[in-house]
Scaffold this motif. Structure first.
Motif, PDB file in Angstrom:
ATOM      1  N   ALA A  52       0.772  -1.030   0.178  1.00 21.37           N
ATOM      2  CA  ALA A  52       0.163   0.019   0.294  1.00 21.37           C
ATOM      3  C   ALA A  52       0.397   1.144   0.186  1.00 21.37           C
ATOM      4  CB  ALA A  52      -1.095  -0.324   0.927  1.00 21.37           C
ATOM      5  N   ARG A  53       0.774   1.637  -0.973  1.00 24.68           N
ATOM      6  CA  ARG A  53       1.169   3.816  -0.543  1.00 24.68           C
ATOM      7  C   ARG A  53       0.258   4.066  -0.475  1.00 24.68           C
ATOM      8  NH1 ARG A  53       2.367   1.968  -6.953  1.00 24.68           N
ATOM      9  NH2 ARG A  53       2.281   3.695  -7.038  1.00 24.68           N
ATOM     10  N   HIS A  54       1.200   4.900   0.406  1.00 21.30           N
ATOM     11  CA  HIS A  54       0.407   6.321   1.592  1.00 21.30           C
ATOM     12  C   HIS A  54       0.897   7.996   0.776  1.00 21.30           C
ATOM     13  CE1 HIS A  54       0.524   9.098   5.120  1.00 21.30           C
ATOM     14  NE2 HIS A  54      -0.069   8.168   5.127  1.00 21.30           N
ATOM     15  N   VAL A  55      -0.377   8.764   0.512  1.00 24.07           N
ATOM     16  CA  VAL A  55       0.019   9.769   0.002  1.00 24.07           C
ATOM     17  C   VAL A  55      -1.025  10.428   0.782  1.00 24.07           C
ATOM     18  CG1 VAL A  55      -0.670   9.303  -2.449  1.00 24.07           C
ATOM     19  CG2 VAL A  55      -2.222   9.043  -1.163  1.00 24.07           C
ATOM     20  N   VAL A  75       2.866  -3.834   3.918  1.00 21.03           N
ATOM     21  CA  VAL A  75       3.750  -3.142   3.913  1.00 21.03           C
ATOM     22  C   VAL A  75       3.049  -1.746   3.534  1.00 21.03           C
ATOM     23  CG1 VAL A  75       5.745  -3.170   2.184  1.00 21.03           C
ATOM     24  CG2 VAL A  75       4.821  -4.945   3.042  1.00 21.03           C
ATOM     25  N   VAL A  76       4.347  -0.700   3.642  1.00 23.47           N
ATOM     26  CA  VAL A  76       3.243   0.759   3.118  1.00 23.47           C
ATOM     27  C   VAL A  76       4.233   1.519   2.933  1.00 23.47           C
ATOM     28  CG1 VAL A  76       2.359   2.356   4.568  1.00 23.47           C
ATOM     29  CG2 VAL A  76       1.679   0.645   5.403  1.00 23.47           C
ATOM     30  N   ASP A  77       4.668   1.844   1.683  1.00 18.00           N
ATOM     31  CA  ASP A  77       5.278   2.749   1.165  1.00 18.00           C
ATOM     32  C   ASP A  77       5.003   4.592   1.612  1.00 18.00           C
ATOM     33  OD1 ASP A  77       7.025   4.151  -0.439  1.00 18.00           O
ATOM     34  OD2 ASP A  77       6.910   3.219  -2.505  1.00 18.00           O
ATOM     35  N   TRP A 106       7.825   1.516   5.791  1.00 21.41           N
ATOM     36  CA  TRP A 106       8.349   2.458   5.119  1.00 21.41           C
ATOM     37  C   TRP A 106       8.691   4.038   5.151  1.00 21.41           C
ATOM     38  CZ3 TRP A 106      13.951   2.140   4.576  1.00 21.41           C
ATOM     39  CH2 TRP A 106      14.185   3.569   3.492  1.00 21.41           C
ATOM     40  N   GLY A 107       8.590   4.471   6.378  1.00 15.67           N
ATOM     41  CA  GLY A 107       8.197   5.774   7.121  1.00 15.67           C
ATOM     42  C   GLY A 107       7.958   5.623   8.960  1.00 15.67           C
TER      43      GLY A 107
END
Length: 234
Positions: A52-55, A75-77, A106-107
């Motif tokens: 999941a890519r966080h914005v 897995v959070v990007d 990753w944050g």
């Protein structure tokens, strides 16, 4: 390999065993950066990656849960950002209630005390009080892949997490990796037992023979170890 089989297969395998197995098999070793650490010790989780890519908004995590299965790892990007925390207690509680095994970020995270109470394993770059103040456009493929350090991962990957960090594995080769990792683990245990009973590691691996072969034939230490079927590196 389903979630239950993954758990039983990797139950007594560590990330070092698995990383060494990848190296021995010629599979690219994809470890999470060492700056990414577990919020507490005693963690051992293996599961399919749910990227999941966080914005800027948590809705992407809630959407990801609709694609996830029991035992998966979210897995959070968040692009390795250190100016905002993107996962807190409510997200972690929802992820735990959905049956996932862990969250790898990753944050940054926040609500550390509450996360500890929830008990879901959390790996991140650290804790930070402030959440996002931005809201960027969400890419159409936000749930298709995530980045952790230099590594891009998808649902075709599995991640193993323990106190040494995290290593990503191609799902198509996890059985092969586990077989080799199990042999490495057993070899190391056998060597350690012999050391405790008085046989030094240098004696076991015939280190003097290696030095002679190195000088005579330019044999590498890894070649020597492989000839003996011994373990200490790779």
């Amino acid at each position: 390999m389903d979630a239950l089989t993954l758990q039983t297969t990797f139950l007594e395998l560590s990330t070092p065993h698995v990383a060494d197995a990848c190296l021995r098999l010629g599979i690219t070793v994809r470890c999470a950066p060492p700056s990414l650490r577990s919020a507490w010790t005693g963690v051992h989780v293996v599961g399919r990656v749910q990227p999941a890519r966080h914005v800027g908004s948590v809705d992407v995590f809630l959407e990801a849960l609709g694609h996830a299965g029991p035992g998966d790892v979210l897995v959070v990007d968040n692009d390795g950002r250190t100016d905002e925390a993107c996962v807190g207690d409510l997200v972690a509680l929802e992820v735990a209630r959905a049956g996932l095994g862990a969250i790898l970020i990753w944050g940054l995270h926040r609500d550390t005390a509450q996360l500890r109470t929830i008990g879901l394993p959390i790996l991140s770059l650290g804790a930070y009080p402030n959440g996002p103040v931005r809201l960027d456009p969400q890419p159409a493929d936000a749930l298709a892949w995530a980045r952790c350090g230099t590594h891009r991962v998808t649902a075709d990957d599995v991640v193993l997490i323990d106190d040494d960090g995290a290593v990503f594995l191609p799902a198509s080769r996890v059985a092969e990796i586990a077989t080799v990792a199990t042999k490495i683990r057993d070899d190391e245990r056998h060597q350690a037992a012999r050391m405790l009973l008085g046989t030094t590691l240098r004696e076991q691996i015939r280190f003097d023979d290696y030095l002679a072969a190195r000088d005579r034939d330019a044999v590498t230490f890894r070649q020597h170890l492989r000839s003996l079927d011994a373990a200490i590196e790779e």
